[in-house]
Design an enzyme around this catalytic site. Structure first.
Site, PDB file in Angstrom:
ATOM      1  N   THR A  19       0.965  -1.151   0.084  1.00 31.39           N
ATOM      2  CA  THR A  19      -0.251   0.341   0.143  1.00 31.39           C
ATOM      3  C   THR A  19       0.756   0.883   0.010  1.00 31.39           C
ATOM      4  OG1 THR A  19       0.180   0.105   2.207  1.00 31.39           O
ATOM      5  CG2 THR A  19      -2.307  -1.046   1.226  1.00 31.39           C
ATOM      6  N   ARG A  24       3.111   1.503  -5.418  1.00 32.56           N
ATOM      7  CA  ARG A  24       1.906   2.498  -6.251  1.00 32.56           C
ATOM      8  C   ARG A  24       2.748   2.827  -6.989  1.00 32.56           C
ATOM      9  NH1 ARG A  24      -0.504   6.510  -3.740  1.00 32.56           N
ATOM     10  NH2 ARG A  24       0.540   5.654  -1.307  1.00 32.56           N
ATOM     11  N   LYS A 150      17.121   0.124  -1.470  1.00 36.67           N
ATOM     12  CA  LYS A 150      18.083   0.786  -0.190  1.00 36.67           C
ATOM     13  C   LYS A 150      17.116   1.406   0.861  1.00 36.67           C
ATOM     14  CE  LYS A 150      18.304   4.928  -2.597  1.00 36.67           C
ATOM     15  NZ  LYS A 150      18.867   6.332  -3.231  1.00 36.67           N
ATOM     16  N   ASP A 237      22.860   8.427  -0.172  1.00 35.58           N
ATOM     17  CA  ASP A 237      21.540   8.107  -0.639  1.00 35.58           C
ATOM     18  C   ASP A 237      22.359   7.970  -2.364  1.00 35.58           C
ATOM     19  OD1 ASP A 237      18.826   8.069  -0.801  1.00 35.58           O
ATOM     20  OD2 ASP A 237      18.716  10.012  -1.674  1.00 35.58           O
ATOM     21  N   HIS A 242      24.611   4.249  -5.736  1.00 33.91           N
ATOM     22  CA  HIS A 242      24.286   4.244  -7.171  1.00 33.91           C
ATOM     23  C   HIS A 242      25.705   4.987  -8.148  1.00 33.91           C
ATOM     24  CE1 HIS A 242      20.217   3.711  -6.135  1.00 33.91           C
ATOM     25  NE2 HIS A 242      19.948   5.198  -6.232  1.00 33.91           N
TER      26      HIS A 242
HETATM   27  P1  NAP Z   1       5.763   4.076   2.637  1.00 41.25           P
HETATM   28  O1  NAP Z   1       4.570   4.513   1.791  1.00 41.25           O
HETATM   29  O2  NAP Z   1       5.999   4.220   3.455  1.00 41.25           O
HETATM   30  O3  NAP Z   1       5.050   2.585   2.578  1.00 41.25           O
HETATM   31  C1  NAP Z   1       5.421   1.831   3.525  1.00 41.25           C
HETATM   32  C2  NAP Z   1       4.740   0.036   3.796  1.00 41.25           C
HETATM   33  O4  NAP Z   1       4.895  -0.499   4.209  1.00 41.25           O
HETATM   34  C3  NAP Z   1       3.630   0.411   4.083  1.00 41.25           C
HETATM   35  O5  NAP Z   1       2.613   0.044   2.138  1.00 41.25           O
HETATM   36  C4  NAP Z   1       2.968   0.622   5.179  1.00 41.25           C
HETATM   37  O6  NAP Z   1       1.661   0.360   4.968  1.00 41.25           O
HETATM   38  C5  NAP Z   1       3.861  -1.519   5.539  1.00 41.25           C
HETATM   39  N1  NAP Z   1       3.824  -1.761   6.288  1.00 41.25           N
HETATM   40  C6  NAP Z   1       4.212  -0.292   7.772  1.00 41.25           C
HETATM   41  N2  NAP Z   1       4.774  -0.880   8.895  1.00 41.25           N
HETATM   42  C7  NAP Z   1       4.240  -2.628   8.341  1.00 41.25           C
HETATM   43  C8  NAP Z   1       4.126  -4.017   9.639  1.00 41.25           C
HETATM   44  N3  NAP Z   1       4.385  -3.539  10.719  1.00 41.25           N
HETATM   45  N4  NAP Z   1       3.827  -4.894   8.487  1.00 41.25           N
HETATM   46  C9  NAP Z   1       3.444  -5.018   7.488  1.00 41.25           C
HETATM   47  N5  NAP Z   1       3.854  -3.795   6.437  1.00 41.25           N
HETATM   48  C10 NAP Z   1       3.542  -2.476   7.157  1.00 41.25           C
HETATM   49  O7  NAP Z   1       7.295   3.708   2.426  1.00 41.25           O
HETATM   50  P2  NAP Z   1       8.005   3.769   0.559  1.00 41.25           P
HETATM   51  O8  NAP Z   1       8.043   5.343  -0.176  1.00 41.25           O
HETATM   52  O9  NAP Z   1       6.452   3.063   0.012  1.00 41.25           O
HETATM   53  O10 NAP Z   1       9.286   3.076   0.933  1.00 41.25           O
HETATM   54  C11 NAP Z   1       9.522   1.215   1.223  1.00 41.25           C
HETATM   55  C12 NAP Z   1      10.884   0.585   0.860  1.00 41.25           C
HETATM   56  O11 NAP Z   1      11.510   1.746   0.041  1.00 41.25           O
HETATM   57  C13 NAP Z   1      11.521   2.493   2.664  1.00 41.25           C
HETATM   58  O12 NAP Z   1      12.688   1.043   2.845  1.00 41.25           O
HETATM   59  C14 NAP Z   1      12.276   3.057   1.291  1.00 41.25           C
HETATM   60  O13 NAP Z   1      13.419   3.045   1.963  1.00 41.25           O
HETATM   61  C15 NAP Z   1      11.982   2.327   0.323  1.00 41.25           C
HETATM   62  N6  NAP Z   1      12.615   2.893  -0.799  1.00 41.25           N
HETATM   63  C16 NAP Z   1      11.951   3.681  -1.668  1.00 41.25           C
HETATM   64  C17 NAP Z   1      11.457   4.578  -2.487  1.00 41.25           C
HETATM   65  C18 NAP Z   1      10.115   5.512  -2.755  1.00 41.25           C
HETATM   66  O14 NAP Z   1      10.554   6.157  -4.411  1.00 41.25           O
HETATM   67  N7  NAP Z   1       9.645   5.618  -2.119  1.00 41.25           N
HETATM   68  C19 NAP Z   1      12.937   4.771  -3.453  1.00 41.25           C
HETATM   69  C20 NAP Z   1      13.139   3.513  -3.055  1.00 41.25           C
HETATM   70  C21 NAP Z   1      13.181   3.037  -1.781  1.00 41.25           C
HETATM   71  P3  NAP Z   1       0.457  -0.168   6.558  1.00 41.25           P
HETATM   72  O15 NAP Z   1       0.902   0.772   7.390  1.00 41.25           O
HETATM   73  O16 NAP Z   1      -1.191  -0.551   6.237  1.00 41.25           O
HETATM   74  O17 NAP Z   1       0.990  -1.528   7.143  1.00 41.25           O
END
Ligand code: NAP
Length: 486
Positions: A19, A24, A150, A237, A242
């Site tokens: 989610t 997404r 990462k 970062d 990278h």
């Molecule tokens: P986010 O938007 O905060 O999403 C976090 C997800 O984890 C949500 O689906 C949340 O859903 C779930 N979650 C949180 N606690 C949980 C638990 N105890 N059990 C199960 N699910 C749980 O974070 P994001 O931006 O998608 O990033 C995710 C990862 O990818 C991070 O490590 C981030 O550093 C990395 N990353 C992100 C990007 C980017 O562009 N966003 C790029 C590179 C790397 P619920 O609250 O419903 O549990």
């Protein structure tokens, strides 16, 4: 030319954090595109997992909205979308609690022959816990794959701790550490250019290459994720992962085979050959405010922040091939444009036959990662027309979009390619644990020295080319950075 799609075997992909933003914005749209390309098996299942209590229908509605936002409502194929959504499922799971694990196992056991892959798109502190539960509940089998995003630690000690947690539950051959730069078409093309053409490899060394510039410049600031970014900065970062990967692929020896461990062994050798960087060969910057936009500290919600939004380094690869050829790395936010490239700048001809040789008219090979992925070879030729031998520096340009025509339109983006590689079991474009640790071992002393000096980074103008000291880093060697294109 028609893009060739190699089908993958039936799989169940569980996305923890389905989610969230990354799922997404990148993972789910990427999977949809693979379905459009005909690569998703009909019985493959994508199982979203997070704490939110969604039904399958609720999850499908959420994903439909994400596809409409990130691919575009008009760009979606109605039939493919329907099929794609039909292959989505949702399982409420709390990574830190008991809820949902037994149900997840029951769902996966419905298709025992499917490849199982677990994508951890959640905060890194949950990686160890999820890996442990997957293993202790028997959900992960000996052929399952686990994908981690990462940041892979914030220093050597934390990276080692993370690797130790993963290795308690999974064999290294099952762990896929994503650096999405490695999934970019041009990055792989770098290997093709080097190792599938006889032209460049004989010149790819300190005898012929004057220096190499690796640039990853962004036009946006950190607004929106400032508080998160402020804890890491450009070095952690961008450089440690990278830029380091781009440096490795540029500098490495030809592997004996194009396969995961052969390629990763060669990359690791490069990291281990890096000399410690002298403090004078490092530059840190922080962007200033403009008339309309805030400065870094405001974006980071930290008025006293000493975190860098820009880094430039002069790096030496101490081995036979590169001794004496510096690698200049730079990356930053709020610069003139969004551009990623590797520029291999060759030495001047040993004897100048033509007095009219334009200044800086050395050959260079530029490998562009973004925008407009492609390759340019800069050559010196005669300016057309009478009036003697006037020379001019021109680009021989190959944009993939032009060279490959419609085929390039179907090129998978980095996430699409990498996810399919996970299903195929190909780790070539993923980082091995020892690579990540070696990269931190080299980066940590640079960060420690900055912390010791406790100096504020040098301010630079938003929309510019970076701090003055970064320009001086090359000027003092009689060189200059390539222009950051807008
Ligand atoms: P986010 O938007 O905060 O999403 C976090 C997800 O984890 C949500 O689906 C949340 O859903 C779930 N979650 C949180 N606690 C949980 C638990 N105890 N059990 C199960 N699910 C749980 O974070 P994001 O931006 O998608 O990033 C995710 C990862 O990818 C991070 O490590 C981030 O550093 C990395 N990353 C992100 C990007 C980017 O562009 N966003 C790029 C590179 C790397 P619920 O609250 O419903 O549990």
């Amino acid at each position: 030319m028609v893009s060739r799609v190699i089908p993958v075997d039936p799989f169940d992909l569980v996305i923890f954090g389905a989610t969230g933003d990354l799922a997404r914005r990148k993972i789910l749209p990427g999977l949809y595109r693979r379905m459009c390309a005909g690569q998703m098996p009909q019985n493959a299942r994508i199982i979203g997992a997070a704490r939110s209590k969604l039904t399958d229908k609720g999850f499908r509605d959420m994903v439909r909205e994400a596809l409409e936002t990130f691919i575009g409502k008009d760009a979606l194929d109605k039939d493919v979308t329907k099929t794609f959504l039909g292959q989505l499922h949702y399982q409420h799971v709390d990574a830190s609690g008991e809820e949902g694990w037994a149900d997840l196992r029951t769902r996966l056991d419905e298709q025992p022959d499917h490849i199982r892959a677990f994508y951890l798109s959640v905060a890194p502190f949950l990686f160890g816990e999820i890996a442990g539960r997957l293993s202790s509940t028997g959900i992960a089998t000996s052929t399952s794959r686990i994908v981690v995003e990462k940041p892979l630690g914030h220093d050597l000690a934390s990276a080692q701790a993370l690797n130790a947690q993963l290795s308690q539950c999974f064999d290294e051959s099952q762990v896929y550490r994503i650096d999405h730069y490695l999934g970019k078409e041009t990055v792989q093309n770098l290997m093709a250019v080097r190792f599938a053409n006889a032209l460049f490899e004989p010149l790819w060394n300190a005898r012929h290459v004057d220096h190499i510039q690796i640039t990853v410049s962004e036009s946006l600031g950190v607004g929106g994720r400032g508080a998160y970014y402020d804890k890491s900065g450009a070095m952690r970062d961008m450089v440690q992962n990278h830029l380091m990967q781009l440096l490795c692929l540029t500098a490495m020896e030809p592997p004996a085979q194009y396969s995961a461990d052969y390629v990763r062994d060669e990359k690791l050798k490069v990291i281990r050959s890096l000399e410690p960087v002298k403090p004078a060969d490092t530059v840190r910057g922080q962007y200033r405010a403009t008339a309309t936009e805030p400065d870094y500290c405001t974006d980071a919600e930290n008025p006293d922040s000493t975190t860098e939004s820009y880094v430039a380094l002069k790096v030496h690869v101490a081995n036979w091939r590169w001794n004496g050829t510096p690698f200049y790395l730079r990356t930053g936010k709020k610069l003139r444009g969004r551009m990623s490239e590797i520029a291999v700048v060759f030495k001047e001809p040993p004897h100048s036959l033509f007095p009219t040789l334009p200044s800086h008219a050395t050959n260079s090979l530029i490998i562009r990662l973004q925008p407009d992925e492609g390759i340019t070879l800069r050559m010196t030729i005669k300016e057309p027309g009478p009036g003697g031998m006037r020379l001019v520096d021109v680009p021989l340009d190959m944009s993939f979009a032009d060279a490959l025509g419609p085929q390039s339109e179907g090129m998978p983006d980095a996430y699409e390619r990498l996810i399919m590689d996970v299903i195929r079991g190909d780790q070539t474009l993923f980082m091995r644990g020892d690579e990540v640790e070696a990269a931190w071992a080299w980066t940590d002393p640079i960060i420690a020295e900055w912390a010791e000096r406790a100096r504020k980074p040098q301010p630079y103008d938003a929309g510019g080319s970076g701090p003055e000291d970064a320009l001086a880093l090359l000027h003092r060697d009689g060189r200059r950075w390539r222009e950051i294109s807008v």
